[in-house]
Design a protein around this motif. Structure first.
Motif, short mmCIF file in Angstrom:
data_model
loop_
_atom_site.label_atom_id
_atom_site.label_comp_id
_atom_site.label_asym_id
_atom_site.label_seq_id
_atom_site.Cartn_x
_atom_site.Cartn_y
_atom_site.Cartn_z
N HIS A 85 0.83 -1.20 0.00
CA HIS A 85 0.00 0.00 0.00
C HIS A 85 0.88 1.27 0.00
CE1 HIS A 85 -3.76 2.22 0.90
NE2 HIS A 85 -2.95 3.03 1.57
N LEU A 86 1.92 1.24 0.81
CA LEU A 86 2.82 2.40 0.85
C LEU A 86 3.44 2.64 -0.53
CD1 LEU A 86 4.55 1.69 4.28
CD2 LEU A 86 3.16 3.70 3.76
N TYR A 87 3.85 1.54 -1.16
CA TYR A 87 4.50 1.61 -2.48
C TYR A 87 3.53 2.11 -3.54
CZ TYR A 87 6.96 -0.40 -6.60
OH TYR A 87 7.58 -0.61 -7.80
N GLU A 88 2.35 1.51 -3.58
CA GLU A 88 1.43 1.78 -4.68
C GLU A 88 0.64 3.06 -4.49
OE1 GLU A 88 -0.92 -1.74 -5.11
OE2 GLU A 88 0.75 -2.89 -5.98
N LYS A 89 0.42 3.45 -3.24
CA LYS A 89 -0.47 4.61 -3.00
C LYS A 89 0.26 5.77 -2.33
CE LYS A 89 -3.94 1.94 -4.12
NZ LYS A 89 -5.25 1.76 -4.39
N VAL A 90 0.73 5.55 -1.12
CA VAL A 90 1.17 6.67 -0.30
C VAL A 90 2.39 7.38 -0.89
CG1 VAL A 90 2.08 7.30 1.98
CG2 VAL A 90 0.22 5.64 1.77
N TYR A 91 3.43 6.63 -1.24
CA TYR A 91 4.65 7.31 -1.69
C TYR A 91 4.48 7.93 -3.07
CZ TYR A 91 7.12 5.81 2.47
OH TYR A 91 7.51 5.64 3.78
N TRP A 92 3.60 7.37 -3.90
CA TRP A 92 3.34 8.04 -5.18
C TRP A 92 2.73 9.40 -4.91
CZ3 TRP A 92 5.65 6.92 -9.41
CH2 TRP A 92 6.13 5.61 -9.61
N ALA A 93 1.85 9.49 -3.89
CA ALA A 93 1.20 10.76 -3.57
C ALA A 93 2.20 11.76 -3.00
CB ALA A 93 0.08 10.53 -2.57
N LEU A 94 3.26 11.27 -2.39
CA LEU A 94 4.24 12.17 -1.76
C LEU A 94 5.40 12.50 -2.70
CD1 LEU A 94 4.51 10.62 1.83
CD2 LEU A 94 3.44 12.78 1.21
N LYS A 95 5.42 11.87 -3.87
CA LYS A 95 6.58 11.96 -4.76
C LYS A 95 6.96 13.39 -5.13
CE LYS A 95 8.34 8.66 -7.91
NZ LYS A 95 9.18 7.94 -8.12
N SER A 96 5.94 14.24 -5.29
CA SER A 96 6.24 15.60 -5.75
C SER A 96 6.69 16.52 -4.62
CB SER A 96 5.00 16.19 -6.43
OG SER A 96 3.95 16.15 -5.49
N ARG A 97 6.61 16.07 -3.39
CA ARG A 97 7.04 16.93 -2.27
C ARG A 97 8.55 17.12 -2.29
NH1 ARG A 97 3.34 15.99 2.38
NH2 ARG A 97 1.32 16.02 1.36
N PRO A 98 9.02 18.34 -1.97
CA PRO A 98 10.48 18.56 -1.96
C PRO A 98 11.16 17.81 -0.81
CG PRO A 98 9.30 20.56 -1.29
CD PRO A 98 8.25 19.56 -1.71
N LYS A 99 10.41 17.60 0.29
CA LYS A 99 11.01 16.95 1.45
C LYS A 99 9.94 16.09 2.13
CE LYS A 99 13.84 18.03 5.39
NZ LYS A 99 13.54 18.60 6.66
N ILE A 100 10.35 14.95 2.66
CA ILE A 100 9.39 14.08 3.36
C ILE A 100 9.96 13.76 4.75
CG2 ILE A 100 8.13 11.88 3.29
CD1 ILE A 100 8.71 11.79 0.24
N ASN A 101 9.21 14.13 5.78
CA ASN A 101 9.66 13.85 7.15
C ASN A 101 8.93 12.62 7.69
OD1 ASN A 101 11.27 16.07 7.12
ND2 ASN A 101 9.97 17.34 8.42
N ILE A 102 9.71 11.67 8.21
CA ILE A 102 9.12 10.41 8.68
C ILE A 102 9.64 10.09 10.09
CG2 ILE A 102 8.96 7.91 8.22
CD1 ILE A 102 9.45 8.56 5.24
#
Ligand SMILES: C[S@@+](CC[C@H](N)C(=O)[O-])C[C@H]1O[C@@H](n2cnc3c(N)ncnc32)[C@H](O)[C@@H]1O
Length: 282
Positions: A85-102
């Motif tokens: 789910h993270l691979y197919e949905k979540v990270y695709w949605a975050l791909k355009s962000r300049p930075k991702i905080n986890i």
């Protein structure tokens, strides 16, 4: 099954631990903690008075108690559908962000964190991620920092998880992230991934957050299950307040949000999104 008297005894012990150490396990769920205190008494051959005395007088013993009370079970790519789910949905949605905080809260010995780093690296996102990983257990964090795990016992399970999560990726992708030494029974995360996450000792229950960051994604899997419902709600509130607008939380497959905060998140597969702002678009 313990009688009421025994249960009260364990509660009294947790109260002593709370009073004389930085740790508070009073709101952990009864069954798991009672069994663990029993085991500590057996392993160290202590009766309750001796256990209390040692807890009051020996700081190193208190750390051993913490290690014994907490459950550190974990795996690489544990619960493959979550990673899918993270691979197919979540990270695709975050791909355009300049930075991702986890933030990985309750990261144990790091397998969840390295699973995530591997996925992020495969997706070309690792370099724009800032990753914090916290746990109460010093011993687990030492293993997490080393990124080195037993090979024989784990390898096939970890590889199966990876293949279940990403059936279209070749298994060489997974193998490429590890140095394997069968003779020493070790599989070690490649140096290119080591040091990319900051592992920090932190108690979710007692300590203020060890960073000022807000997060796009918080993983807290298989941790809340050990807390009673009041404590679960307080920790969920902490996560809610620490998420960016539109951020999300990943809980364990047997965990969910109850009470007031249920209205503040929308469940999307295994991911809980903050609802008072925009959603991930998928
Ligand atoms: C079962 S492991 C889960 C590891 C990983 N998240 C996973 O799902 O594979 C639970 C972890 O929560 C940690 N933990 C328990 N109480 C904690 C607390 N108060 N603060 C921080 N970590 C805690 C334990 O030390 C343990 O490493």
């Amino acid at each position: 099954m313990q009688n009421r008297e025994e249960r009260q005894t364990y509660k009294d012990y947790l109260q002593v631990l709370k009073e004389c150490s930085p740790y508070d396990f009073c709101e952990y769920s009864d069954n798991s903690i009672d069994r663990r205190i029993q085991k500590i008494m057996q392993d160290y051959r202590l009766n309750l008075d001796e256990l209390i005395y040692k807890t009051r007088t020996d700081e190193e013993f208190v750390e051993l108690v913490v290690e014994a009370i907490t459950v550190n079970t974990t795996e690489l790519f544990r619960d493959p559908p979550v990673w899918k789910h993270l691979y197919e949905k979540v990270y695709w949605a975050l791909k355009s962000r300049p930075k991702i905080n986890i933030w990985h809260a309750g990261c144990s010995s790091g397998q969840e964190v390295y699973s995530n780093l591997i996925l992020l690296d495969i997706m070309g996102l690792a370099d724009k991620c800032e990753i914090y990983a916290t746990d109460i257990s010093k011993k687990s964090l030492e293993v997490a920092n080393s990124g080195s795990y037993k090979y024989n016992f784990n390898f096939q399970k970890y590889l199966n998880n990876f293949q279940d999560a990403f059936p279209n990726l070749p298994k060489e992708k997974f193998l490429g992230y590890f140095d394997i030494d069968e003779s020493k029974d070790r599989m070690s995360v490649k140096p290119s991934l080591l040091g990319k996450a900051k592992f920090i000792k932190h108690d979710l229950v007692k300590q203020p957050l060890p960073f000022y960051n807000k997060f796009d994604l918080i993983f807290c899997r298989n941790v809340l299950i050990y807390f009673n419902s009041g404590l679960q709600s307080r920790i969920i509130q902490k996560f809610h307040d620490t998420l960016f607008p539109g951020g999300a939380m990943v809980l364990g497959t047997h965990e969910s949000i109850n009470g007031f905060f249920k209205t503040k998140f929308a469940k999307n597969g295994p991911v809980y999104e903050r609802t008072n702002t925009f959603h991930f678009k998928y």
